[in-house]
Design a protein around this motif. Structure first.
Motif, mmCIF file in Angstrom:
data_model
loop_
_atom_site.group_PDB
_atom_site.id
_atom_site.type_symbol
_atom_site.label_atom_id
_atom_site.label_comp_id
_atom_site.label_asym_id
_atom_site.label_seq_id
_atom_site.Cartn_x
_atom_site.Cartn_y
_atom_site.Cartn_z
ATOM 1 N N GLU A 80 -6.447 -2.412 -9.268
ATOM 2 C CA GLU A 80 -5.280 -2.065 -8.463
ATOM 3 C C GLU A 80 -5.092 -0.560 -8.465
ATOM 4 O O GLU A 80 -4.864 0.036 -9.521
ATOM 5 N N PHE A 81 -5.169 0.051 -7.290
ATOM 6 C CA PHE A 81 -5.084 1.504 -7.197
ATOM 7 C C PHE A 81 -3.629 1.956 -7.215
ATOM 8 O O PHE A 81 -2.749 1.267 -6.707
ATOM 9 N N GLU A 82 -3.406 3.132 -7.811
ATOM 10 C CA GLU A 82 -2.038 3.648 -7.880
ATOM 11 C C GLU A 82 -1.591 4.034 -6.487
ATOM 12 O O GLU A 82 -2.341 4.621 -5.720
ATOM 13 N N GLY A 83 -0.367 3.671 -6.179
ATOM 14 C CA GLY A 83 0.184 3.964 -4.853
ATOM 15 C C GLY A 83 0.442 5.447 -4.684
ATOM 16 O O GLY A 83 0.222 6.241 -5.586
ATOM 17 N N GLY A 84 0.889 5.805 -3.517
ATOM 18 C CA GLY A 84 1.317 7.182 -3.314
ATOM 19 C C GLY A 84 0.248 8.114 -2.798
ATOM 20 O O GLY A 84 0.542 9.223 -2.395
ATOM 21 N N ASN A 85 -0.993 7.676 -2.786
ATOM 22 C CA ASN A 85 -2.010 8.543 -2.198
ATOM 23 C C ASN A 85 -2.460 7.968 -0.864
ATOM 24 O O ASN A 85 -3.439 7.235 -0.767
ATOM 25 N N ILE A 88 -6.084 7.838 0.646
ATOM 26 C CA ILE A 88 -7.145 6.934 0.243
ATOM 27 C C ILE A 88 -7.049 5.651 1.043
ATOM 28 O O ILE A 88 -6.226 4.788 0.744
ATOM 29 N N GLY A 89 -7.841 5.555 2.072
ATOM 30 C CA GLY A 89 -7.730 4.356 2.900
ATOM 31 C C GLY A 89 -8.741 4.289 4.019
ATOM 32 O O GLY A 89 -9.814 4.896 3.937
ATOM 33 N N ILE A 90 -8.385 3.500 5.018
ATOM 34 C CA ILE A 90 -9.215 3.377 6.201
ATOM 35 C C ILE A 90 -8.318 3.518 7.436
ATOM 36 O O ILE A 90 -7.103 3.346 7.337
ATOM 37 N N THR A 91 -8.941 3.841 8.558
ATOM 38 C CA THR A 91 -8.190 3.941 9.803
ATOM 39 C C THR A 91 -8.793 2.961 10.791
ATOM 40 O O THR A 91 -10.003 2.963 11.016
ATOM 41 N N ILE A 92 -7.963 2.081 11.341
ATOM 42 C CA ILE A 92 -8.422 1.124 12.353
ATOM 43 C C ILE A 92 -7.502 1.259 13.553
ATOM 44 O O ILE A 92 -6.276 1.136 13.413
ATOM 45 N N ASN A 93 -8.075 1.518 14.720
ATOM 46 C CA ASN A 93 -7.285 1.702 15.950
ATOM 47 C C ASN A 93 -6.135 2.683 15.755
ATOM 48 O O ASN A 93 -5.024 2.448 16.215
ATOM 49 N N GLY A 94 -6.395 3.757 15.028
ATOM 50 C CA GLY A 94 -5.372 4.781 14.840
ATOM 51 C C GLY A 94 -4.357 4.467 13.757
ATOM 52 O O GLY A 94 -3.525 5.310 13.430
ATOM 53 N N THR A 95 -4.384 3.276 13.192
ATOM 54 C CA THR A 95 -3.462 2.934 12.104
ATOM 55 C C THR A 95 -4.125 3.193 10.757
ATOM 56 O O THR A 95 -5.262 2.776 10.541
ATOM 57 N N VAL A 96 -3.406 3.902 9.887
ATOM 58 C CA VAL A 96 -3.932 4.166 8.541
ATOM 59 C C VAL A 96 -3.507 3.045 7.601
ATOM 60 O O VAL A 96 -2.341 2.663 7.566
ATOM 61 N N TYR A 97 -4.471 2.505 6.895
ATOM 62 C CA TYR A 97 -4.217 1.473 5.899
ATOM 63 C C TYR A 97 -4.648 2.023 4.551
ATOM 64 O O TYR A 97 -5.806 2.408 4.381
ATOM 65 N N GLN A 98 -3.725 2.018 3.609
ATOM 66 C CA GLN A 98 -4.000 2.583 2.287
ATOM 67 C C GLN A 98 -4.660 1.543 1.384
ATOM 68 O O GLN A 98 -4.243 0.382 1.358
ATOM 69 N N LEU A 99 -5.668 1.989 0.626
ATOM 70 C CA LEU A 99 -6.347 1.074 -0.305
ATOM 71 C C LEU A 99 -5.399 0.702 -1.441
ATOM 72 O O LEU A 99 -4.914 1.559 -2.169
ATOM 73 N N GLN A 100 -5.125 -0.609 -1.565
ATOM 74 C CA GLN A 100 -4.225 -1.078 -2.626
ATOM 75 C C GLN A 100 -4.996 -1.599 -3.821
ATOM 76 O O GLN A 100 -4.673 -1.302 -4.956
ATOM 77 N N ILE A 171 -11.432 5.358 -11.016
ATOM 78 C CA ILE A 171 -12.424 4.631 -10.217
ATOM 79 C C ILE A 171 -12.723 5.435 -8.960
ATOM 80 O O ILE A 171 -11.814 5.986 -8.332
ATOM 81 N N ASP A 172 -13.980 5.498 -8.592
ATOM 82 C CA ASP A 172 -14.330 6.162 -7.339
ATOM 83 C C ASP A 172 -14.710 5.116 -6.292
ATOM 84 O O ASP A 172 -15.834 4.618 -6.285
ATOM 85 N N PRO A 173 -13.776 4.782 -5.409
ATOM 86 C CA PRO A 173 -14.083 3.746 -4.408
ATOM 87 C C PRO A 173 -15.183 4.171 -3.432
ATOM 88 O O PRO A 173 -15.728 3.327 -2.718
ATOM 89 N N ARG A 174 -15.522 5.465 -3.432
ATOM 90 C CA ARG A 174 -16.634 5.899 -2.567
ATOM 91 C C ARG A 174 -17.958 5.308 -3.031
ATOM 92 O O ARG A 174 -18.929 5.280 -2.282
#
Ligand code: MLT
Ligand code: ZN
Length: 250
Positions: A80-85, A88-100, A171-174
Motif C-alpha cells: 500500500e503506497f503512501e498517499g499524497g504523492n 505517482i500514477g497513470i493518466t487515462i483519457n486525461g484523468t490522473v489516477y494515483q497509485l494506491q 518500493i520502486d514501482p518503476r
C-alpha cells in the motif's frame, strides 16, 4: 494497526462456502454490488469478440520510488503506497489516477480465450473523484520476474509465520516494467468486496513469467482454505472489450 490480518474472516474464496464468492453480495449491505452488479470483474477476454482500437494509446505510468506498507490481508499480499504523492500514477483519457496499492491473485482472475494463468498482478489507482483504474499483468511459469526479485527480502519477511506484521519499505514501482504493446480495456469492478463498479481495467496481453519459488512466496501467506484468491468469472452482459494495437501494427 497491530499487525492483525485485515479482512481475514470477512469473505472467502471457498466455492459454496458460507462466505464464498456466491455469497459476497449478501454478507453486508455495502457489498450488494458483488451479487447484483451488471459490470462485474473478472471476465474472460475472448479475442474473437474484442474491438481493435488504435487510438487508446500505450499505457503510460509516471511512477517514482515511494514508501509502501507491506501487508498480509489474509486473502492476499498487498503493497500500500503512501498517499499524497499525486505524481505517482497513470493518466487515462486525461484523468490522473494515483497509485494506491498493488497485490497479487493466484491463479489469475482474468482468462484469455478461456486460458487461466498462474498469477495476476493488480496495480490499483484512484482518481481525485474516486474512480478506479486497475492495470493487470498475467504470468506463466518461467524465468524470474525482476520486480519480484527486488521484493524477495520483503516477501520472505511477511511470509515468515513469526513475523507477519505490517512494515514499511521503499518500493520502486518503476520496476514493474510498463512496456506493453497490446492490452485489453473494459469497464468492470473491483474483484473483492465491495465489488465497486466503474473500474477502468487495462490488462496487458503480453505474458510475463515467474519462477515456482516466486509464486510460492506469494501463495504461502494466503490463509484462505480454498487455496485460491481468484474470484470466479463474471457475466460480460454485452460490455465491449477493446484491444489496443498500435496503428503501425496491422
Ligand atoms: C481488485 O483488484 O479489484 C482487488 O482485488 C481489490 C482489492 O484490492 O481489494
Ligand atoms: Zn485484485
Amino acid at each position: 494497526d497491530h499487525g492483525e490480518v485485515e479482512d481475514e474472516t470477512e469473505f472467502s474464496y471457498e466455492k459454496g462456502g458460507e462466505k464464498g464468492p456466491e455469497k459476497w453480495g449478501t454478507l453486508k449491505p455495502e457489498w450488494k454490488m458483488c451479487g447484483n452488479g451488471t459490470m462485474q470483474s473478472p471476465i474472460d477476454l475472448t479475442d474473437k469478440r474484442v474491438f481493435i482500437d488504435h487510438n487508446l494509446g500505450p499505457l503510460r505510468s509516471h511512477y517514482l520510488p515511494s514508501n509502501a506498507t507491506i501487508k498480509n490481508r489474509g486473502h492476499d499480499i498487498m503493497l500500500e503506497f503512501e498517499g499524497g504523492n499525486a505524481g505517482i500514477g497513470i493518466t487515462i483519457n486525461g484523468t490522473v489516477y494515483q497509485l494506491q496499492q498493488l497485490h497479487w491473485h493466484s491463479p489469475s482472475e482474468h482468462t484469455i480465450n478461456g486460458k487461466r494463468f498462474v498469477l495476476e498482478e493488480h496495480m490499483v489507482h484512484q482518481s481525485k473523484d474516486g474512480r478506479f483504474a486497475v492495470v493487470a499483468f498475467l504470468y506463466s511459469l518461467g524465468r524470474p520476474d525482476s520486480f519480484l526479485i527486488s521484493l524477495e527480502r520483503q516477501l520472505k519477511r511477511i511470509t515468515d509465520a513469526h513475523e507477519s506484521e505490517d512494515f514499511v519499505s521503499l518500493i520502486d514501482p518503476r520496476a514493474v516494467n510498463f512496456k506493453t504493446r497490446f492490452y485489453y480495456r473494459y469497464l468492470g469492478s473491483l474483484t473483492t468486496p465491495p465489488c465497486s463498479e466503474n473500474v477502468t481495467w487495462s490488462i496487458s496481453r503480453e505474458m510475463r513469467t515467474v519462477t515456482l519459488e516466486q509464486l510460492n512466496l506469494l501463495r504461502v501467506s494466503v490463509h484462505d482454505q480454498s487455496n485460491t484468491n481468484a474470484r470466479p468469472l463474471q457475466r460480460q452482459n454485452g460490455r465491449p472489450v477493446k484491444f489496443y494495437l498500435p496503428a503501425w501494427h496491422i
